[in-house]
Structure formats: structure tokens, C-alpha cells
Design a protein around this motif. Structure first.
Motif, PDB file in Angstrom:
ATOM      1  N   GLY C  94       0.819  -1.201   0.000  1.00 14.80           N
ATOM      2  CA  GLY C  94       0.000   0.000   0.000  1.00 14.80           C
ATOM      3  C   GLY C  94       0.860   1.262   0.000  1.00 14.80           C
ATOM      4  N   TYR C  95       1.960   1.206   0.724  1.00 13.54           N
ATOM      5  CA  TYR C  95       2.844   2.367   0.753  1.00 13.54           C
ATOM      6  C   TYR C  95       3.410   2.625  -0.638  1.00 13.54           C
ATOM      7  CZ  TYR C  95       6.630   5.499   1.945  1.00 13.54           C
ATOM      8  OH  TYR C  95       7.479   6.579   1.990  1.00 13.54           O
ATOM      9  N   ALA C  96       3.925   1.570  -1.258  1.00 14.56           N
ATOM     10  CA  ALA C  96       4.480   1.720  -2.607  1.00 14.56           C
ATOM     11  C   ALA C  96       3.417   2.255  -3.557  1.00 14.56           C
ATOM     12  CB  ALA C  96       5.013   0.380  -3.093  1.00 14.56           C
ATOM     13  N   LEU C  97       2.234   1.725  -3.427  1.00 18.13           N
ATOM     14  CA  LEU C  97       1.179   2.111  -4.375  1.00 18.13           C
ATOM     15  C   LEU C  97       0.721   3.542  -4.170  1.00 18.13           C
ATOM     16  CD1 LEU C  97      -0.856  -1.195  -4.334  1.00 18.13           C
ATOM     17  CD2 LEU C  97       0.213  -0.172  -6.337  1.00 18.13           C
ATOM     18  N   SER C  98       0.768   4.025  -2.925  1.00 20.82           N
ATOM     19  CA  SER C  98       0.237   5.363  -2.689  1.00 20.82           C
ATOM     20  C   SER C  98       1.298   6.441  -2.868  1.00 20.82           C
ATOM     21  CB  SER C  98      -0.360   5.446  -1.286  1.00 20.82           C
ATOM     22  OG  SER C  98       0.658   5.289  -0.334  1.00 20.82           O
ATOM     23  N   ARG C  99       2.583   6.103  -2.715  1.00 26.18           N
ATOM     24  CA  ARG C  99       3.607   7.145  -2.682  1.00 26.18           C
ATOM     25  C   ARG C  99       4.603   7.076  -3.829  1.00 26.18           C
ATOM     26  NH1 ARG C  99       0.780   9.274   0.582  1.00 26.18           N
ATOM     27  NH2 ARG C  99       1.492  10.275   2.511  1.00 26.18           N
ATOM     28  N   LEU C 100       4.898   5.872  -4.260  1.00 28.71           N
ATOM     29  CA  LEU C 100       6.010   5.727  -5.197  1.00 28.71           C
ATOM     30  C   LEU C 100       5.486   5.551  -6.617  1.00 28.71           C
ATOM     31  CD1 LEU C 100       8.116   3.293  -3.016  1.00 28.71           C
ATOM     32  CD2 LEU C 100       8.157   5.776  -3.061  1.00 28.71           C
ATOM     33  N   LYS C 101       6.359   5.912  -7.562  1.00 31.25           N
ATOM     34  CA  LYS C 101       5.989   5.730  -8.963  1.00 31.25           C
ATOM     35  C   LYS C 101       6.734   4.529  -9.496  1.00 31.25           C
ATOM     36  CE  LYS C 101       4.515  10.256 -10.307  1.00 31.25           C
ATOM     37  NZ  LYS C 101       4.567  10.887  -8.962  1.00 31.25           N
ATOM     38  N   PHE C 102       6.043   3.612 -10.073  1.00 30.92           N
ATOM     39  CA  PHE C 102       6.723   2.485 -10.720  1.00 30.92           C
ATOM     40  C   PHE C 102       5.839   1.993 -11.861  1.00 30.92           C
ATOM     41  CE2 PHE C 102       4.244  -0.888  -8.626  1.00 30.92           C
ATOM     42  CZ  PHE C 102       3.707  -0.188  -7.565  1.00 30.92           C
ATOM     43  N   PRO C 103       6.450   1.266 -12.787  1.00 32.02           N
ATOM     44  CA  PRO C 103       5.828   1.010 -14.087  1.00 32.02           C
ATOM     45  C   PRO C 103       4.431   0.363 -14.030  1.00 32.02           C
ATOM     46  CG  PRO C 103       8.052   0.064 -13.987  1.00 32.02           C
ATOM     47  CD  PRO C 103       7.817   0.733 -12.698  1.00 32.02           C
ATOM     48  N   GLY C 155      -7.104  -5.550   1.879  1.00 33.95           N
ATOM     49  CA  GLY C 155      -6.134  -4.864   2.724  1.00 33.95           C
ATOM     50  C   GLY C 155      -5.392  -3.782   1.962  1.00 33.95           C
ATOM     51  N   VAL C 156      -4.946  -4.120   0.763  1.00 34.40           N
ATOM     52  CA  VAL C 156      -4.172  -3.169  -0.023  1.00 34.40           C
ATOM     53  C   VAL C 156      -5.023  -1.955  -0.381  1.00 34.40           C
ATOM     54  CG1 VAL C 156      -3.015  -2.793  -2.216  1.00 34.40           C
ATOM     55  CG2 VAL C 156      -2.564  -4.869  -0.922  1.00 34.40           C
ATOM     56  N   TRP C 157      -6.243  -2.186  -0.790  1.00 36.85           N
ATOM     57  CA  TRP C 157      -7.100  -1.057  -1.187  1.00 36.85           C
ATOM     58  C   TRP C 157      -7.382  -0.133  -0.013  1.00 36.85           C
ATOM     59  CZ3 TRP C 157      -9.321   0.806  -5.714  1.00 36.85           C
ATOM     60  CH2 TRP C 157      -8.958   0.112  -6.865  1.00 36.85           C
ATOM     61  N   VAL C 158      -7.739  -0.718   1.128  1.00 35.11           N
ATOM     62  CA  VAL C 158      -8.049   0.131   2.283  1.00 35.11           C
ATOM     63  C   VAL C 158      -6.814   0.930   2.705  1.00 35.11           C
ATOM     64  CG1 VAL C 158      -8.653   0.106   4.722  1.00 35.11           C
ATOM     65  CG2 VAL C 158      -9.913  -1.321   3.115  1.00 35.11           C
ATOM     66  N   LEU C 159      -5.654   0.260   2.771  1.00 36.68           N
ATOM     67  CA  LEU C 159      -4.458   0.936   3.247  1.00 36.68           C
ATOM     68  C   LEU C 159      -3.952   1.958   2.234  1.00 36.68           C
ATOM     69  CD1 LEU C 159      -2.555  -1.878   5.141  1.00 36.68           C
ATOM     70  CD2 LEU C 159      -3.901   0.014   6.031  1.00 36.68           C
ATOM     71  N   GLU C 165      -4.178   9.646   1.951  1.00 42.39           N
ATOM     72  CA  GLU C 165      -4.766  10.816   2.579  1.00 42.39           C
ATOM     73  C   GLU C 165      -3.837  11.518   3.570  1.00 42.39           C
ATOM     74  OE1 GLU C 165      -8.616   9.568   3.975  1.00 42.39           O
ATOM     75  OE2 GLU C 165      -9.223   9.388   1.880  1.00 42.39           O
ATOM     76  N   LEU C 166      -2.751  10.861   3.916  1.00 39.74           N
ATOM     77  CA  LEU C 166      -1.804  11.509   4.836  1.00 39.74           C
ATOM     78  C   LEU C 166      -1.036  12.581   4.071  1.00 39.74           C
ATOM     79  CD1 LEU C 166      -0.303   8.402   6.640  1.00 39.74           C
ATOM     80  CD2 LEU C 166      -1.984  10.005   7.533  1.00 39.74           C
ATOM     81  N   PRO C 167      -0.795  13.746   4.700  1.00 41.44           N
ATOM     82  CA  PRO C 167      -0.060  14.809   4.003  1.00 41.44           C
ATOM     83  C   PRO C 167       1.374  14.373   3.690  1.00 41.44           C
ATOM     84  CG  PRO C 167      -0.408  15.339   6.328  1.00 41.44           C
ATOM     85  CD  PRO C 167      -1.217  14.138   6.052  1.00 41.44           C
ATOM     86  N   GLU C 168       1.811  14.678   2.472  1.00 42.69           N
ATOM     87  CA  GLU C 168       3.129  14.211   2.052  1.00 42.69           C
ATOM     88  C   GLU C 168       4.264  14.986   2.700  1.00 42.69           C
ATOM     89  OE1 GLU C 168       3.903  13.035  -1.897  1.00 42.69           O
ATOM     90  OE2 GLU C 168       1.781  12.863  -2.417  1.00 42.69           O
ATOM     91  N   GLU C 169       3.949  16.189   3.260  1.00 47.18           N
ATOM     92  CA  GLU C 169       5.020  17.030   3.813  1.00 47.18           C
ATOM     93  C   GLU C 169       5.799  16.303   4.917  1.00 47.18           C
ATOM     94  OE1 GLU C 169       1.615  18.655   3.961  1.00 47.18           O
ATOM     95  OE2 GLU C 169       2.139  18.669   1.840  1.00 47.18           O
ATOM     96  N   LEU C 170       5.029  15.533   5.714  1.00 40.81           N
ATOM     97  CA  LEU C 170       5.652  14.842   6.827  1.00 40.81           C
ATOM     98  C   LEU C 170       6.796  13.964   6.342  1.00 40.81           C
ATOM     99  CD1 LEU C 170       2.445  13.769   8.685  1.00 40.81           C
ATOM    100  CD2 LEU C 170       4.224  15.295   9.556  1.00 40.81           C
ATOM    101  N   GLU C 171       6.508  13.255   5.274  1.00 40.37           N
ATOM    102  CA  GLU C 171       7.527  12.348   4.782  1.00 40.37           C
ATOM    103  C   GLU C 171       8.677  13.110   4.169  1.00 40.37           C
ATOM    104  OE1 GLU C 171       4.161  10.397   2.731  1.00 40.37           O
ATOM    105  OE2 GLU C 171       5.884   9.151   2.251  1.00 40.37           O
ATOM    106  N   ALA C 172       8.303  14.194   3.469  1.00 40.58           N
ATOM    107  CA  ALA C 172       9.350  14.985   2.835  1.00 40.58           C
ATOM    108  C   ALA C 172      10.381  15.338   3.893  1.00 40.58           C
ATOM    109  CB  ALA C 172       8.759  16.227   2.197  1.00 40.58           C
ATOM    110  N   GLN C 173       9.883  15.767   5.078  1.00 36.43           N
ATOM    111  CA  GLN C 173      10.785  16.109   6.166  1.00 36.43           C
ATOM    112  C   GLN C 173      11.651  14.911   6.549  1.00 36.43           C
ATOM    113  OE1 GLN C 173      11.189  19.196   7.230  1.00 36.43           O
ATOM    114  NE2 GLN C 173      12.924  18.299   8.344  1.00 36.43           N
ATOM    115  N   PRO C 195      -5.243   4.019  12.855  1.00 33.72           N
ATOM    116  CA  PRO C 195      -6.674   3.783  12.654  1.00 33.72           C
ATOM    117  C   PRO C 195      -6.930   3.009  11.364  1.00 33.72           C
ATOM    118  CG  PRO C 195      -6.257   6.095  13.151  1.00 33.72           C
ATOM    119  CD  PRO C 195      -4.930   5.454  13.004  1.00 33.72           C
ATOM    120  N   GLY C 196      -6.189   3.362  10.298  1.00 30.06           N
ATOM    121  CA  GLY C 196      -6.368   2.667   9.026  1.00 30.06           C
ATOM    122  C   GLY C 196      -5.970   1.212   9.129  1.00 30.06           C
ATOM    123  N   LEU C 197      -4.838   0.954   9.767  1.00 30.37           N
ATOM    124  CA  LEU C 197      -4.390  -0.426   9.937  1.00 30.37           C
ATOM    125  C   LEU C 197      -5.423  -1.225  10.711  1.00 30.37           C
ATOM    126  CD1 LEU C 197      -0.636   0.107  10.855  1.00 30.37           C
ATOM    127  CD2 LEU C 197      -1.558  -0.837   8.755  1.00 30.37           C
TER     128      LEU C 197
END
Lengths: 424, 297, 278
Positions: C94-103, C155-159, C165-173, C195-197
């Protein structure tokens, strides 16, 4: 995170191995179902352990519905699972188990002269292509239970033919109704399942018909005799004297309305005798009669052979001990115990003249005649597939009243022929 | 710029790898394997016959199999009637629990209860209610007049209806929840301005609620359809496909052929057909619905 | 005046409707719970007995004669293991799918959706053969593996939808501070999306707890059977133990009902996550 996953996989890998036990005594695995009189079986196991302390008996208890038990057992055998040594077999399974190579042939251990001490039908059912694959434990066969008191009240003798049965039922139903009591004429097992085949086979055979002709091995449901019997059940039994609910009944439901006192005639296996005469479970205790099933005017009475056999797995690592247990279970001593305590009908002929057995089970005297005539269902390793075709056919023609039975039967014959031809 | 992106792709691939492996080995590979099995004659009870290749024989037989035809028709009728009812009732429930009132949380939880119950349990429960001698339904309809009690599950038509009822009872809440989420995404201002324009409740429902609810309706429809397609537990527990195959459905028939009758090859041809049917229905829906993340990528 | 009456009437009608919905939702199951506390005679009596004699006989017999606790234990083991495994794998994906770009990102999401819609029968034969080959029939892993496969899409879809929906700024930091992707995932994202988990875990657990088809196929030994299989096969050849069936059903369902009442908000948000964004 990774570590957690890793640990978890190890945990998963460990799970099955936790079940292994130390190999000191010989562990003999017996696959059986939930008995309805557990005390008897406890007693049997106790006696066996006493006699053979070097063998540890482990019970694997399956569901007590034949189909579910079959699925469980065959999957174990397909797996060549080592935790099956001895198992119970329904009377229709030996051909399948034999040809699949699951059951061990017992020809040397169970010689013909010993087989003669048993009733003929069950022995026949355990024989496939000349070899024997199981030892009969107890026998079941269809029989007619009836309300002695009601028949007496209206001056009837127990019916000989199906036509008489319908006529008596109608008179009694009418008479009782005018007295404000509602009773049904007949209950049996007509749900789409194995029991339906047993019930219908009795009607067809007792009209001189066949499901599969013994001489030619060809399906014969579209022959006039068979069609006539099926039509009679649809129009006269289910259409007139039985509640429509019988189309959803297996043994417990059909017996239930009988012991509630709401049915005059009831078709069931021998166990129904003790239940319907048990004042705690039955409102008609002491008012029940039993007789062989009726027949059509031109035929003679037949009843379907049921019952359970003891078989040994070909993959067992303890065949010797397995045979000790199988022989012990089917010995006169244990069969007598089962007959006395659980009212199951023995397969050894001698027990039918045993005074103790007859004292507890006076009905066996009348039943012996029925058992001698019990007729096995078609014997084929593909019986499960054949049976499903039959179940669908019977259920269809019984519940849809406007179907052309003959046309349906022709199609079913073709379907069965196709299945049988796969193993010829 | 190229470097980090490539690294990102690698990391991402590693992260989705375990999940993909599961899905490939235990979902996609079995689909192909099913097709392979369906080209063979495999009889579980007769291993000595081997597993000969028979080409499309199983499919030819399937075309002439009347029970299979019946099961197909039953499956489609079941899917249509149960989803239609679930969406309709679900919409009503959603409209009700959308309004705010005291105790709404509890009411929502109550509505969710049937959804959470194991289907096997709800099947036994409804079989008990539909019982012909002491079932609650008979008592509600006929009171103490035992002689008029109906054997619902013995009648081909009512047995089918019973299965639909049991399914609708259990899954209406799911449809209701999806629709509720849809309702909550409709801005209140739309209603306010419509009210100012003098639209009555029905007009507001037709011109605002329904069109805005379309995506949610489609999603609910998709999920319910696909779920109804694989109905099995209800049939297994309540009727075993009877009487007279009136409640036999594809998934149950395939199970019986494969595992009860031991005809693995023939059963597999049923599996393949079921897969193709449900896959094409799903594709049809997916063309209509555009699901969230897919667009974002 | 008239208006007030009309309003009162309509709100009375509304509450009748609410009452009806609650009644229809709860009463059938309540009837089974009621039945489980009856005695043998009360179960089949006409007219039906509403107030049972609160006998625990059926529970006792379900435990001692039918092995209810066995089923309960098996269900618990299988459902918890499935939940743990699915959520772990789904969080990674879910993390890869929501944040990262891959083919093949879209392809993967689509194929997961397809998997979630497979009728079980279309993979049943092969799955059975694979497990047979691996010697995993009648073992916990043998059931857990297909369950994980079938619950991963959920599981993957929900996560994925939670993570996006989490703001990306946090991770950028976090990235600037030198955290890798995995570290970011479990230092920043996971704690924030508890909560999501939790929601995903509830949904997966309920699925695994309730599943019947594969359990029936794979667990043929009573020792390994889960509650749904146990309840479906409780009926014997000579007995139809309605009381014990009702008791076992109550035991199987009550934990879920409690969960539903405690976490209905979570469940509702989880069920509709991602689905309503079209």
C-alpha cells in the motif's frame, strides 16, 4: 517489521510439527463418526485397550453425515495420510475404495468360510471384482414403522402393498380429521441427497423395476416398471398422503413428525425403533409396529441395504494391528454389545437367534427377514457420480408435478450410461 | 532526475513483491491451471485411469448438461433479484441513517450486524425460520394452525425465494453503507439552494440525490453483483441445491462435481466458465465506473 | 398548528421506519440466541416459546459432544494469522502504491481488484492440488495461504487509500532527515495510520472468521475445522441438533457483534474507503 514477519513464518512452519508424538506404543488411528450412543463406543475402546495394551488407539472423529464423512475420509486417503489405519465405510463405498486402491484387500485375513457367518447382502457389498475389502459391522435396511394403535382402531392389518398403504392412510386421515386430529399418512426421506436414492430404489424394485439391470448392467429407469413406481410416489404418496415437507426431510426430520404422533406410516432404518419407543423422546412409545416395506401387486418387497463396514487403509503402517482391531470390532462379542446397547442390527447371522439380543430387541426377529432381502445400491467405483444424477432426477420429478417422467428418465439413463462407460 | 526515479521503482517493486507473489501463485496461476485441468479427464476416485488429455470434450459435455444450464440460469436470476432488492432496500436504509437523530450510531451498528454474521450462521438461522413444522415464519403467517404450515424449502419456487431473502437480509447493510458514504459526499448547499427554488422532497431526491449518488450506486452494484455471483454457503446449508435443482447455482454445482463426485476435469470446465462469466460482467462494470486511484496514477 | 402536527406525524413515521429497520436487522439473529438458551422441548414447540428457561444445556453439549471449543480455537488461529500476514504485506504494498511511482502500478491495482472478485470455484481445484502437492491440506498454513491471497486486495485497497490521505510534507521532512523508504514507512506512516491499519485488520479478520468455502475444502479433519465448517456440518445422520447449532452460532457471532458495536465508524469508513472516489 521484517523480523516480525520472519518470526511469523517460523511460527507457521512449526505449527504442524507440534502435533507429532513419541513412537513408543503402536499408534493405531481409527477414523469414525460421532456415535449417537457414545457410551457403547467408550466401552468398546476400553475393552480393546485392556486386551491389547501395546496398541494405543487414537480416534479421529468425523461428521456423522455419510456424504461429509465420505469427503473427509477420501481426502485423507488421497493424501495417503498416515493417520488413517482403520476406518468405517458406508455400504456404498467399497467399490470406489477398492478401485482407487485405498482399501486393502482382505482375502487372506478374512477367508470365505468366515464370511459365511455373516449375512449375505453386506458381504456382497464388500466384494468388488472377486476380492473383499471390508468386514460388515452392522446392517441397516429400510423398513416400515406404523402406528399399531391407529391401525387397530380402524380395523386394518399392516399393509402388504403400497396401494393398501395409501388406502388405509386415507381412511385414517379422514377419520382422524373428523375427530379434530390432523395426521399425515406417510413420512420418508425425499430431500435431494443420498437417502432419496434409497427410498426411491425400494419403490422401483418392489414394482419389479431396476435402477441398473443386474444382467446387462444397463440403466433401466425409463423402463415402464420403474417409471410407474416413480409416478406412484409422486401422485399417490407425496401428492396425497405425505406432507409436502418430506421433500426437505432427511432421517431426523421425517422421524421427528412420526414420534410426535403426527404420521401413520414411516419409512426409516432400524434405529428408529428404539427412538420411537423411548418415552423420553417419543409420544408414541409402545404404540409402534414394524414390518417389511410394502410392494406393488406384481412385485415383492425390497429394502435398500445400508450399514457400515470396517476397512483398512492400504497406506497404513500398522496393518497387523489394524486387522486385530477390525476383527475385534466385528467379533460376536462386540456386535452383541452394540446390538444390546445401541440397537444396531448385527451382521453375524448367529446373533439373530441369541436370546439376550432378542430380549432387548424383539423387533430383530421380524427384521431378520428384511435384512436377508436387503438389496445393495448400484455397485460402481463411480457410484458417487451416479448417485448425484439419481438424486437430481428423483428430486426433479417428485417436486415438479407436471414433468413427463418417461422423457426425464430416458435422459437420466443416457447420463448414467455415460458415467458407467468410463470404467467399463 | 533519472537516478532517484529508478531507485524508487526498484524499492517499490521490492515492496509489492510479496503481495504480488501471493496473488500470482494462488490466484492467477490457478486460473490458468484450471483451464489446463479442464482439458483432461480426471476422476479422483479412479487414479489408475490416469489423466488423459481429452481436448474440449468436457466443454462439449457441459453444453449438453441440463443441470449446468439450470444452475447458470439460477445464478443469474439470483444475482439480478438479490442485487436489485439489496440496492433498493439499501437506499432506503441509507437515506434513513443519513439523517441525524439521537442514537444514530447505535442504529448504524445494528444495521451492520447482519453483515458481520458468518454466512453459515445466517443460513442455519433462516433454515430454522423457514422450517415447515416449527419455523417462526409459519407461526407468523398461520399462527397456531399447524395444518396450514407450509414446507417452504420443499417448494422449488419458495426455496429459491428463501435463499434470496436470506441473502438480502445479510447484505443489504453493505449496500446501505456504500450508499451512505455516497450520500455524505453530497454537499448540503445543493439541497439548500434547491429548497430556495421551491423544489419538493421528491424533486430534490430526483434531481440532486440520485445523480450525485450514481458513482456510489455503481460501486455498490459492482460489489454486490460479484459477491452474489459466488453464492455458495447459503445453498450448501439451506437446500443442498434442491428441491429439483431449483436452488442449484454454478459455484455449488462446480463444487459438487469436483469434490463430491470426484470429476475434477469436468468440474474444472465449470470453473473456467464461471470465471469467464464473472470476469466479463466485472469488465462491463469497470468500463462504466472509474475507480478513484486509477485515475490518479 | 397544522404544520406542527404534520411535522410530528412525519417524525413519528420516521422513527417507526428506524424502529422497523433495527427490528428487521436484529430480530432474526436474536431468535437464534434465544433458541440457544432453550431446552430440547422448547426449541420445537408451537406456538414458539419466546422466554427461554435460560438453560445452558446446549452450550454444554456443544462443547462436550461437538467440540465447539476446538472450532473456536482453530478459527481464532487462522483468522489472527491471516490478519497479521495480510496487513503486513498490504502495508508494504500500500505504501508503494500510494507514494512511489513504478511502471506497473495501475496494472497491479487493477489485478488486485479482479482477484477480489474471483468466484472461489474458479481457483478451487488448482488450489486444492497445489496444497495437496505441498502436503498442506489439513494444516493451518494450508488455509492461511489462500486466505491471505483473497484478503490482500481488500487490505491493499483500504491501506492505499488511507496512506494517500496523509499529508506528504511529513515524509518529505523525514526524507530530508535521511530516512529510507522502509524507515519512513514504519517511523512516520504506520504510526499515523494506526486507525487505518486497525480498520483493515478488522475487515480482514471478519473475512477469515466467516469464510466457509475453502475451509470446507481444505480442513477435512475435525481437529482443524473452523467454526463455519463446524456449524454447517453439525447436523448428523440421525440427529438435527438445532439447539447446539444455535449455541455454536451464538458463540461464533457474538465476538463480531461486539466488534461491530464498538467500531462501527471504523468499519463503515473502511468499507467505503476508496470505493466512493469515482
Amino acid at each position: 517489521m521484517k523480523r516480525v514477519l520472519y518470526l511469523f513464518f517460523i511460527f507457521l512452519l512449526l505449527l504442524p510439527s507440534c502435533q507429532k508424538e513419541s513412537p513408543e506404543k503402536v499408534k493405531l488411528h481409527f477414523v469414525t463418526w460421532k456415535p449417537n450412543v457414545p457410551e457403547v463406543w467408550e466401552e468398546i475402546y476400553r475393552r480393546f485397550q485392556q486386551r491389547y495394551p501395546e496398541i494405543e488407539l487414537i480416534r479421529e472423529i468425523g461428521p456423522h453425515s455419510s456424504t461429509a464423512f465420505h469427503d473427509m475420509l477420501t481426502q485423507k486417503l488421497k493424501n495417503r495420510s498416515p493417520d488413517v489405519d482403520v476406518f468405517l465405510m458406508d455400504v456404498i463405498w467399497p467399490p470406489e475404495f477398492a478401485s482407487a486402491g485405498w482399501a486393502m484387500p482382505l482375502d487372506d485375513l478374512f477367508p470365505p468360510e468366515e464370511r459365511e457367518e455373516f449375512l449375505e447382502g453386506p458381504i456382497m457389498a464388500n466384494t468388488y471384482r472377486g476380492s473383499i475389502y471390508g468386514v460388515p459391522l452392522f446392517i441397516d435396511s429400510g423398513m416400515l414403522f406404523y402406528r399399531k394403535d391407529l391401525l387397530q382402531k380402524y380395523g386394518f392389518k399392516p399393509p402388504e402393498t403400497w396401494q393398501e398403504l395409501v388406502k388405509q392412510a386415507e381412511v385414517i386421515m379422514e377419520g382422524e380429521k373428523s375427530g379434530g386430529r390432523e395426521v399425515y399418512g406417510y413420512s420418508g426421506q425425499f430431500k435431494q441427497y443420498e437417502g432419496l436414492v434409497c427410498n426411491m430404489m425400494e419403490f422401483i424394485l418392489s414394482n419389479g423395476g431396476h435402477i441398473i439391470e443386474p444382467d446387462t448392467g444397463k440403466p433401466a429407469l425409463s423402463k415402464a416398471r420403474a417409471v410407474e413406481a416413480v409416478r406412484f410416489v409422486r401422485d399417490m404418496i407425496i401428492g396425497r398422503i405425505a406432507p409436502r415437507g418430506v421433500l426437505t426431510y432427511q432421517e431426523p426430520e421425517s422421524l421427528d413428525i412420526f414420534v410426535q404422533g403426527r404420521v401413520i406410516f414411516h419409512r426409516n432404518w432400524p434405529y428408529a425403533w428404539s427412538v420411537s419407543n423411548d418415552p423420553e423422546k417419543s409420544r408414541i412409545a409402545g404404540r409402534v409396529g414394524v414390518i417389511r416395506l410394502p410392494h406393488f401387486p406384481s412385485g415383492r418387497s425390497y429394502s435398500t441395504l445400508g450399514g457400515w463396514q470396517v476397512g483398512i487403509s492400504r497406506y497404513s503402517e500398522h496393518k497387523e494391528e489394524a486387522w486385530l482391531f477390525a476383527r475385534f470390532l466385528t467379533s460376536p462379542e462386540i456386535q452383541k454389545l452394540i446390538a444390546l446397547k445401541a440397537s444396531k442390527a448385527p451382521t453375524r447371522k448367529a446373533l439373530y437367534s441369541d436370546p439376550d439380543v432378542l430380549k432387548v430387541n424383539p423387533q430383530f426377529k421380524d427384521m431378520k427377514d428384511v435384512f436377508l432381502r436387503a438389496y445393495p445400491r448400484p455397485r460402481s467405483p463411480l457410484y458417487p457420480a451416479v448417485s448425484h444424477v439419481l438424486q437430481r432426477y428423483f428430486s426433479r420429478v417428485l417436486s415438479e408435478t407436471d414433468l413427463d417422467i418417461e422423457r426425464e428418465a430416458r435422459q437420466v439413463d443416457a447420463e448414467i450410461e455415460k458415467i458407467l462407460s468410463m470404467v467399463r | 532526475m533519472k537516478g532517484p526515479r529508478k531507485g524508487q521503482a526498484l524499492v517499490a517493486t521490492l515492496m509489492v513483491l510479496p503481495c504480488s507473489l501471493f496473488v500470482l501463485t494462488f490466484a492467477f496461476y490457478p486460473i490458468l491451471y484450471s483451464f489446463w485441468l479442464s482439458l483432461h479427464r480426471i476422476i479422483l476416485g479412479l487414479p489408475q485411469l490416469g489423466e488423459p488429455f481429452v481436448g474440449l470434450d468436457n466443454y462439449r459435455d457441459l453444453l449438453h448438461d441440463r443441470v449446468a444450464l439450470r444452475a447458470t440460469v439460477n445464478t443469474f436470476v439470483f444475482v439480478l433479484s438479490s442485487t436489485a432488492l439489496e440496492l433498493l432496500l439499501g437506499l432506503i436504509v441509507a437515506l434513513v441513517i443519513h439523517r441525524s437523530f439521537t442514537g444514530r450510531g447505535t442504529v448504524r451498528a445494528a444495521v451492520l450486524v447482519p453483515w458481520a454474521i458468518p454466512t453459515v450462521v445466517s443460513s442455519q438461522l433462516w433454515r430454522f425460520i423457514f422450517n415447515d413444522k416449527y419455523g417462526l415464519l409459519n407461526f407468523i403467517i398461520y399462527g397456531g394452525e399447524v395444518s396450514r404450515y407450509k414446507a417452504w424449502l420443499a417448494d422449488p419456487f419458495y426455496a429459491f425465494v428463501a435463499i434470496v431473502v436470506a441473502d438480502v437480509w445479510k447484505t443489504t447493510s453493505f449496500a446501505a453503507l456504500i450508499l451512505l458514504a455516497g450520500l455524505q459526499s453530497i454537499p448540503q448547499e445543493l439541497y439548500d439552494s434547491a429548497r430556495v427554488d421551491g423544489a419538493n422532497a421528491w424533486q430534490r431526491f430526483r434531481t440532486i440525490t440520485l445523480p450525485m449518488l450514481r458513482p456510489a450506486l455503481l460501486v455498490a452494484l459492482l460489489f454486490r453483483t460479484m459477491d452474489a455471483f459466488r453464492v455458495f454457503d447459503l445453498v450448501f446449508v439451506m437446500t443442498q441445491g434442491g428441491p429439483a435443482d431449483a436452488t442449484n447455482v454454478l459455484q455449488f454445482y462446480g463444487y459438487k462435481k469436483m469434490f463430491a463426485e470426484g470429476l475434477m476435469g469436468y468440474g474444472s470446465s465449470i470453473s473456467v466458465v464461471v470465471f469467464l462469466l464473472s470476469f466479463s460482467v466485472a469488465m462491463l462494470y469497470m468500463r462504466v465506473i472509474k475507480v478513484g486511484f486509477l485515475q490518479k496514477g | 398548528m397544522d404544520k406542527i402536527i404534520r411535522k410530528r406525524l412525519s417524525s413519528a413515521g420516521f422513527f417507526c421506519l428506524v424502529g422497523l429497520i433495527v427490528l428487521l436487522s436484529l430480530s432474526p439473529f436474536f431468535w437464534f440466541v434465544d433458541t440457544s438458551f432453550k431446552t430440547e422441548v422448547e426449541v420445537t414447540s408451537v406456538p414458539p416459546v419466546v422466554l427461554p428457561s435460560f438453560s445452558l444445556e446446549f452450550y454444554r453439549s456443544a462443547i462436550t459432544r461437538y467440540g465447539l471449543l476446538h472450532f473456536l480455537r482453530n478459527s481464532f488461529i487462522v483468522a489472527s494469522a491471516t490478519t497479521l500476514l495480510t496487513i503486513s504485506l498490504a502495508a508494504l504494498a500500500g505504501y508503494a502504491l500510494s507514494r512511489l511511482k513504478f511502471p506497473f502500478r495501475v496494472g497491479l491495482l487493477k489485478s488486485l481488484l479482479v482477484v477480489s472478485m474471483f468466484p472461489q470455484i474458479s481457483i478451487a481445484g488448482p488450489v486444492w492440488r497445489i496444497l495437496y502437492w505441498a502436503g498442506l491440506l489439513n494444516s493451518y498454513p494450508g488455509l492461511i495461504v489462500p486466505y491471505v491471497t483473497l484478503t490482500l486486495p481488500l487490505g491493499v485497497w483500504v491501506l492505499t487509500s488511507f496512506f494517500s490521505e496523509l499529508p506528504e510534507e511529513l515524509e518529505a521532512q523525514a526524507r530530508i532527515d535521511g530516512c529510507g523508504y522502509l524507515q519512513t514507512l514504519y517511523r512516520i506512516i504506520l504510526p499515523l495510520s494506526l486507525p487505518g491499519l486497525f480498520t483493515a485488520a478488522i475487515l480482514v479478520f471478519i473475512y477469515a472468521w466467516n469464510e466457509f468455502f475453502f475451509a470446507l475444502l481444505i480442513m477435512t479433519q475435525r481437529r482443524y475445522q473452523t467454526l463455519p465448517v463446524g456449524i454447517a456440518l453439525l447436523q448428523g445422520q440421525y440427529t438435527l441438533p438445532w439447539g447446539e447449532i444455535a449455541a455454536a452460532s451464538t458463540v461464533a457471532t457474538v465476538p463480531l457483534v461486539v466488534v461491530v458495536f464498538l467500531f462501527q465508524k471504523r468499519i463503515i469508513s473502511g468499507l467505503s474507503a476508496g470505493a466512493i472516489k469515482g
